[in-house]
Design a protein around this motif. Structure first.
Motif, PDB file in Angstrom:
ATOM      1  N   PRO A  80      27.340  29.362   4.336  1.00  0.00           N
ATOM      2  CA  PRO A  80      26.811  28.004   4.483  1.00  0.00           C
ATOM      3  C   PRO A  80      27.626  27.182   5.482  1.00  0.00           C
ATOM      4  O   PRO A  80      28.817  27.422   5.683  1.00  0.00           O
ATOM      5  CB  PRO A  80      26.922  27.423   3.068  1.00  0.00           C
ATOM      6  N   THR A  81      26.977  26.207   6.078  1.00  0.00           N
ATOM      7  CA  THR A  81      27.497  25.274   7.086  1.00  0.00           C
ATOM      8  C   THR A  81      27.823  25.954   8.408  1.00  0.00           C
ATOM      9  O   THR A  81      28.478  25.356   9.261  1.00  0.00           O
ATOM     10  CB  THR A  81      28.708  24.450   6.602  1.00  0.00           C
ATOM     11  N   THR A  82      27.369  27.174   8.609  1.00  0.00           N
ATOM     12  CA  THR A  82      27.460  27.792   9.935  1.00  0.00           C
ATOM     13  C   THR A  82      26.443  27.132  10.856  1.00  0.00           C
ATOM     14  O   THR A  82      25.300  26.891  10.472  1.00  0.00           O
ATOM     15  CB  THR A  82      27.181  29.297   9.862  1.00  0.00           C
ATOM     16  N   CYS A  83      26.865  26.810  12.069  1.00  0.00           N
ATOM     17  CA  CYS A  83      26.005  26.118  13.033  1.00  0.00           C
ATOM     18  C   CYS A  83      25.720  27.019  14.225  1.00  0.00           C
ATOM     19  O   CYS A  83      26.616  27.722  14.710  1.00  0.00           O
ATOM     20  CB  CYS A  83      26.689  24.831  13.503  1.00  0.00           C
ATOM     21  N   THR A 100      32.245  20.772   6.593  1.00  0.00           N
ATOM     22  CA  THR A 100      30.913  20.481   7.113  1.00  0.00           C
ATOM     23  C   THR A 100      30.455  21.469   8.176  1.00  0.00           C
ATOM     24  O   THR A 100      29.284  21.465   8.559  1.00  0.00           O
ATOM     25  CB  THR A 100      30.871  19.067   7.714  1.00  0.00           C
ATOM     26  N   GLN A 101      31.387  22.307   8.655  1.00  0.00           N
ATOM     27  CA  GLN A 101      31.037  23.318   9.659  1.00  0.00           C
ATOM     28  C   GLN A 101      32.116  24.403   9.658  1.00  0.00           C
ATOM     29  O   GLN A 101      33.205  24.196  10.174  1.00  0.00           O
ATOM     30  CB  GLN A 101      30.901  22.702  11.046  1.00  0.00           C
ATOM     31  N   THR A 102      31.781  25.533   9.089  1.00  0.00           N
ATOM     32  CA  THR A 102      32.762  26.615   9.011  1.00  0.00           C
ATOM     33  C   THR A 102      32.884  27.355  10.331  1.00  0.00           C
ATOM     34  O   THR A 102      33.988  27.629  10.802  1.00  0.00           O
ATOM     35  CB  THR A 102      32.372  27.606   7.908  1.00  0.00           C
ATOM     36  N   VAL A 147      21.890  24.169  11.297  1.00  0.00           N
ATOM     37  CA  VAL A 147      22.974  24.491  10.370  1.00  0.00           C
ATOM     38  C   VAL A 147      22.398  25.211   9.163  1.00  0.00           C
ATOM     39  O   VAL A 147      21.368  24.790   8.615  1.00  0.00           O
ATOM     40  CB  VAL A 147      23.727  23.223   9.927  1.00  0.00           C
ATOM     41  N   SER A 201      21.962  25.799   5.595  1.00  0.00           N
ATOM     42  CA  SER A 201      22.139  24.962   4.401  1.00  0.00           C
ATOM     43  C   SER A 201      21.288  25.512   3.258  1.00  0.00           C
ATOM     44  O   SER A 201      20.290  24.897   2.855  1.00  0.00           O
ATOM     45  CB  SER A 201      21.759  23.510   4.709  1.00  0.00           C
TER      46      SER A 201
END
Length: 209
Positions: free
Chosen positions: A61-64, A36-38, A204, A206
């Motif tokens: 993807p899922t980088t915050c 959910t968060q890489t 995030v 997505s």
């Protein structure tokens, strides 16, 4: 905010047992490595141009990306493929001991290992009722994942968890507490003497298939 923000990021990483944050030009980077968060980037003192350049370079993807800013101040940096996360507030308190009374029918356990304090509260049948953790960095104690299960709410268990975490932190010599509060959680912490330092918001990546 740079110093306090850094302390929160470092303590959050300890509490989540994530890799140590790495200094980058815009602040700090944590390789979280979760589905959910890489990766998490936290902007400490970055200007808009630096923030836009960071956002434009991200492809995973899922980088915050988080910052101690209001959502409206950050939204222009992010294209449509980025989604906002739930808004939070960075809060702080000077830690002080306080009597902790576990309600009748409940038991509480405290464990400290590898810089993480864990509190678990169980009901009479042994079912999980409430829990929380805190990451100890030496400079501050960062509270995280304070949860009361729906069937056990409104019985003061959140206060019990916070009190036990505080006592364990004080025993290590830490005197400052930090946390990221959700909108509903903010009211609980304010009743316990916590003060809001800054908004804490993020987006995030997505991308749609």
């Amino acid at each position: 905010m740079t110093r306090t923000g850094r302390q929160w990021v470092e303590g959050w990483a300890v509490a989540r047992r994530a890799p140590r944050p790495v200094d980058v030009p815009w602040g700090l980077r944590i390789d979280v490595g979760q589905p959910t968060q890489t990766v998490r980037h936290v902007l400490l003192d970055a200007d808009a141009a630096t923030a836009r350049a960071l956002v434009g370079s991200i492809t995973e993807p899922t980088t915050c990306v988080k910052a101690f800013l209001a959502p409206d101040a950050m939204r222009p940096w992010f294209p449509a493929a980025w989604e906002p996360v739930d808004p939070c507030f960075l809060m702080a308190v000077d830690l002080r001991p306080s009597p902790v009374r576990t309600p009748d029918g409940y038991t509480a356990a405290v464990e400290t290992a590898d810089g993480v304090v864990s509190v678990r509260v169980h009901g009479a049948d042994g079912e999980p009722a409430a829990s929380g953790v805190a990451g100890l960095t030496g400079a501050a104690c960062v509270y995280d994942r304070i949860v009361t299960e729906p069937a056990h709410r409104r019985r003061g268990l959140g206060t019990v968890v916070m009190g036990l975490l505080t006592d364990a932190a004080l025993a290590t010599g830490v005197t400052e507490g930090l946390l990221a509060a959700t909108v509903p959680g903010r009211s609980l912490y304010e009743t316990l003497g916590w003060k809001v330092l800054a908004p804490l918001n993020g987006f995030v990546y997505s991308p749609r298939a």
